[in-house]
Design an enzyme around this catalytic site. Structure first.
Site, PDB file in Angstrom:
ATOM      1  N   TYR A 186     -32.354   4.288 -21.458  1.00 51.74           N
ATOM      2  CA  TYR A 186     -33.485   5.205 -21.730  1.00 51.74           C
ATOM      3  C   TYR A 186     -32.973   6.637 -21.902  1.00 51.74           C
ATOM      4  CZ  TYR A 186     -36.401   1.404 -19.753  1.00 51.74           C
ATOM      5  OH  TYR A 186     -37.009   0.202 -19.463  1.00 51.74           O
TER       6      TYR A 186
ATOM      7  N   LYS B  11     -31.093   0.405 -14.701  1.00 52.34           N
ATOM      8  CA  LYS B  11     -30.632  -0.848 -15.313  1.00 52.34           C
ATOM      9  C   LYS B  11     -29.338  -0.623 -16.080  1.00 52.34           C
ATOM     10  CE  LYS B  11     -35.544  -1.621 -16.260  1.00 52.34           C
ATOM     11  NZ  LYS B  11     -36.050  -0.288 -16.633  1.00 52.34           N
TER      12      LYS B  11
ATOM     13  N   HIS C  51     -30.106  -5.469 -17.598  1.00 50.23           N
ATOM     14  CA  HIS C  51     -31.241  -5.131 -18.474  1.00 50.23           C
ATOM     15  C   HIS C  51     -31.553  -6.242 -19.474  1.00 50.23           C
ATOM     16  CE1 HIS C  51     -33.312  -1.356 -20.361  1.00 50.23           C
ATOM     17  NE2 HIS C  51     -34.042  -2.430 -20.540  1.00 50.23           N
TER      18      HIS C  51
ATOM     19  N   ASP D  67     -39.039   3.802 -12.468  1.00 46.06           N
ATOM     20  CA  ASP D  67     -38.243   2.794 -13.178  1.00 46.06           C
ATOM     21  C   ASP D  67     -37.600   3.424 -14.417  1.00 46.06           C
ATOM     22  OD1 ASP D  67     -37.969  -0.429 -13.589  1.00 46.06           O
ATOM     23  OD2 ASP D  67     -38.159   0.590 -15.522  1.00 46.06           O
TER      24      ASP D  67
HETATM   25  N1  LIG Z   1     -36.851  -4.199 -18.944  1.00 49.02           N
HETATM   26  C1  LIG Z   1     -37.237  -3.950 -20.164  1.00 49.02           C
HETATM   27  O1  LIG Z   1     -36.685  -4.500 -21.134  1.00 49.02           O
HETATM   28  C2  LIG Z   1     -38.337  -2.977 -20.397  1.00 49.02           C
HETATM   29  C3  LIG Z   1     -38.939  -2.853 -21.659  1.00 49.02           C
HETATM   30  C4  LIG Z   1     -39.978  -1.949 -21.822  1.00 49.02           C
HETATM   31  C5  LIG Z   1     -40.406  -1.199 -20.732  1.00 49.02           C
HETATM   32  N2  LIG Z   1     -39.823  -1.315 -19.510  1.00 49.02           N
HETATM   33  C6  LIG Z   1     -40.283  -0.534 -18.321  1.00 49.02           C
HETATM   34  O2  LIG Z   1     -41.669  -0.761 -18.127  1.00 49.02           O
HETATM   35  C7  LIG Z   1     -42.350   0.493 -18.159  1.00 49.02           C
HETATM   36  C8  LIG Z   1     -43.766   0.310 -18.684  1.00 49.02           C
HETATM   37  O3  LIG Z   1     -43.758  -0.279 -19.975  1.00 49.02           O
HETATM   38  P1  LIG Z   1     -43.972   0.536 -21.334  1.00 49.02           P
HETATM   39  O4  LIG Z   1     -43.699   1.973 -21.119  1.00 49.02           O
HETATM   40  O5  LIG Z   1     -43.174  -0.135 -22.386  1.00 49.02           O
HETATM   41  O6  LIG Z   1     -45.497   0.295 -21.690  1.00 49.02           O
HETATM   42  P2  LIG Z   1     -46.900   0.503 -20.938  1.00 49.02           P
HETATM   43  O7  LIG Z   1     -46.721   1.165 -19.635  1.00 49.02           O
HETATM   44  O8  LIG Z   1     -47.598  -0.788 -21.030  1.00 49.02           O
HETATM   45  O9  LIG Z   1     -47.664   1.445 -21.932  1.00 49.02           O
HETATM   46  C9  LIG Z   1     -47.299   2.769 -22.170  1.00 49.02           C
HETATM   47  C10 LIG Z   1     -48.113   3.246 -23.377  1.00 49.02           C
HETATM   48  O10 LIG Z   1     -49.508   3.195 -23.054  1.00 49.02           O
HETATM   49  C11 LIG Z   1     -50.067   4.492 -23.129  1.00 49.02           C
HETATM   50  N3  LIG Z   1     -50.942   4.619 -21.944  1.00 49.02           N
HETATM   51  C12 LIG Z   1     -50.582   4.896 -20.657  1.00 49.02           C
HETATM   52  N4  LIG Z   1     -51.648   4.913 -19.855  1.00 49.02           N
HETATM   53  C13 LIG Z   1     -52.727   4.621 -20.636  1.00 49.02           C
HETATM   54  C14 LIG Z   1     -54.098   4.474 -20.371  1.00 49.02           C
HETATM   55  N5  LIG Z   1     -54.580   4.632 -19.149  1.00 49.02           N
HETATM   56  N6  LIG Z   1     -54.913   4.190 -21.425  1.00 49.02           N
HETATM   57  C15 LIG Z   1     -54.437   4.024 -22.654  1.00 49.02           C
HETATM   58  N7  LIG Z   1     -53.122   4.124 -22.968  1.00 49.02           N
HETATM   59  C16 LIG Z   1     -52.270   4.431 -21.967  1.00 49.02           C
HETATM   60  C17 LIG Z   1     -48.909   5.461 -23.113  1.00 49.02           C
HETATM   61  O11 LIG Z   1     -49.199   6.594 -23.895  1.00 49.02           O
HETATM   62  P3  LIG Z   1     -49.029   8.103 -23.344  1.00 49.02           P
HETATM   63  O12 LIG Z   1     -47.649   8.248 -22.783  1.00 49.02           O
HETATM   64  O13 LIG Z   1     -49.265   8.908 -24.583  1.00 49.02           O
HETATM   65  O14 LIG Z   1     -50.099   8.277 -22.307  1.00 49.02           O
HETATM   66  C18 LIG Z   1     -47.799   4.643 -23.781  1.00 49.02           C
HETATM   67  O15 LIG Z   1     -47.907   4.710 -25.180  1.00 49.02           O
HETATM   68  C19 LIG Z   1     -41.447   1.348 -19.047  1.00 49.02           C
HETATM   69  O16 LIG Z   1     -41.735   2.723 -19.027  1.00 49.02           O
HETATM   70  C20 LIG Z   1     -40.095   0.974 -18.512  1.00 49.02           C
HETATM   71  O17 LIG Z   1     -39.844   1.624 -17.280  1.00 49.02           O
HETATM   72  C21 LIG Z   1     -38.799  -2.199 -19.331  1.00 49.02           C
END
Ligand SMILES: NC(=O)c1ccc[n+]([C@@H]2O[C@H](COP(=O)([O-])OP(=O)(O)OC[C@H]3O[C@@H](n4cnc5c(N)ncnc54)[C@H](OP(=O)(O)O)[C@@H]3O)[C@@H](O)[C@H]2O)c1
Length: 288
Positions: A51, A76, A109, A46
């Protein structure tokens, strides 16, 4: 690793689990992270125009040697490019940047501005075979109602919204279920929120199943029928986050985690001024 799929309203089967690349820089880190994820069995990536790392995602997919039709790729369209001609051009640019002939899923998005024009361009790109599934992101019940008419010809296949045990989106999920729109979770791990990881119920279940808290959270979301793609730049976490298909939470345990819902998240798409603050935070044409 056998990743289950969910069937979307357009008939396509989406891997219910994948890898997110928000906030991974385009300095080789995105390339490395996506390559690791693919090597570890992930088959769903994704990304987004905003990004700034679509190109590295595309290169990692190519270099992985995995046949294109075995990887689900989502990107997106950013707010600045919703005008019809801009949206058309951006879709072609994204495909060229990523070195792909088609995207499996392409999303609006943010639900502001010329959503109707962007959607028309996306419908046409879908007809032309450039986009397989099309959908939206950050649509709240209010914003869904506002834009529903724009979706008269093609119903969005997914709505990608903030979702984790602290923000379970109950009212929105009822509406999405009625319209057969699948829910995708962003911030499935609460972006690493330390309070969430300390929750006693999650810690207890982690001990019981010999799993870590991240795995319990992701398993809960999977059993709720939500599509998840946690982000990490650490190979050990990329690996462990995917190890959620060898155990099952009981219905009492699911209820206990449902009890963590606070009913609100970090981001409120309905708040006044959100579109402007997003536009100033992410300028995808800064270097044009
Ligand atoms: N549509 C939208 O508006 C929108 C907004 C935000 C995100 N997204 C999408 O959703 C995806 C996921 O959301 P996100 O990246 O915001 O947040 P997330 O996946 O909930 O969390 C990522 C964070 O958690 C840490 N992490 C990962 N695995 C872990 C574990 N097992 N234990 C503890 N901490 C952990 C990562 O750190 P490290 O990297 O240091 O491991 C990073 O800081 C994004 O990458 C993106 O593709 C979409």
């Amino acid at each position: 690793m056998q990743i289950p799929t969910f069937k979307l309203n357009d008939g396509h089967e989406i891997p219910s689990f994948g890898f997110g690349v928000f906030q991974i820089p385009a300095d080789g880190s995105t390339y490395q992270a996506v390559l690791s994820a693919l090597k570890l069995g992930y088959r769903h990536i994704d990304t987004a125009e905003a990004y700034f790392n679509e190109q590295e995602v595309g290169k990692a997919i190519k270099d992985s040697g995995i046949p294109r039709d075995q990887i689900w790729v989502t990107s997106k369209l950013w707010l600045q490019d919703y005008a019809y001609e801009d949206a058309k051009k951006t879709i072609d640019n994204t495909l060229a940047k990523m070195g792909l002939d088609y995207l499996d899923l392409y999303l609006i998005h943010q639900p502001y501005g010329k959503v109707d024009e962007a959607w028309r361009a996306m419908e046409e790109a879908q007809q032309a075979g450039k986009l397989r599934s099309i959908g939206g992101s950050n649509f709240t019940p209010k914003l869904w109602a506002k834009w529903k008419d724009a979706f008269a010809n093609v119903t969005p296949a997914v709505n990608q919204v903030e979702f984790n045990p602290y923000f379970q989106q109950r009212p929105l999920r009822q509406i999405m279920a009625k319209e057969h729109v699948a829910l995708e979770a962003w911030a499935p791990l609460g972006q690493g929120n330390a309070d969430l990881f300390q929750e006693p119920v999650l810690q207890r279940l982690a001990k019981k199943y010999d799993k870590n808290v991240g795995q319990i959270i992701l398993r809960f979301e999977h059993q709720e029928g939500v599509i998840v793609f946690p982000k990490s730049v650490h190979e050990a976490r990329i690996k462990s986050n995917a190890e959620i298909f060898d155990f099952e939470l009981t219905s009492d345990e699911m209820d206990a985690i449902r009890g963590l819902d606070k009913g609100q998240g970090m981001h409120d798409p309905d708040a006044p001024g959100v579109a402007d603050s997003l536009l100033s935070a992410f300028d995808v044409h800064a270097n044009d």
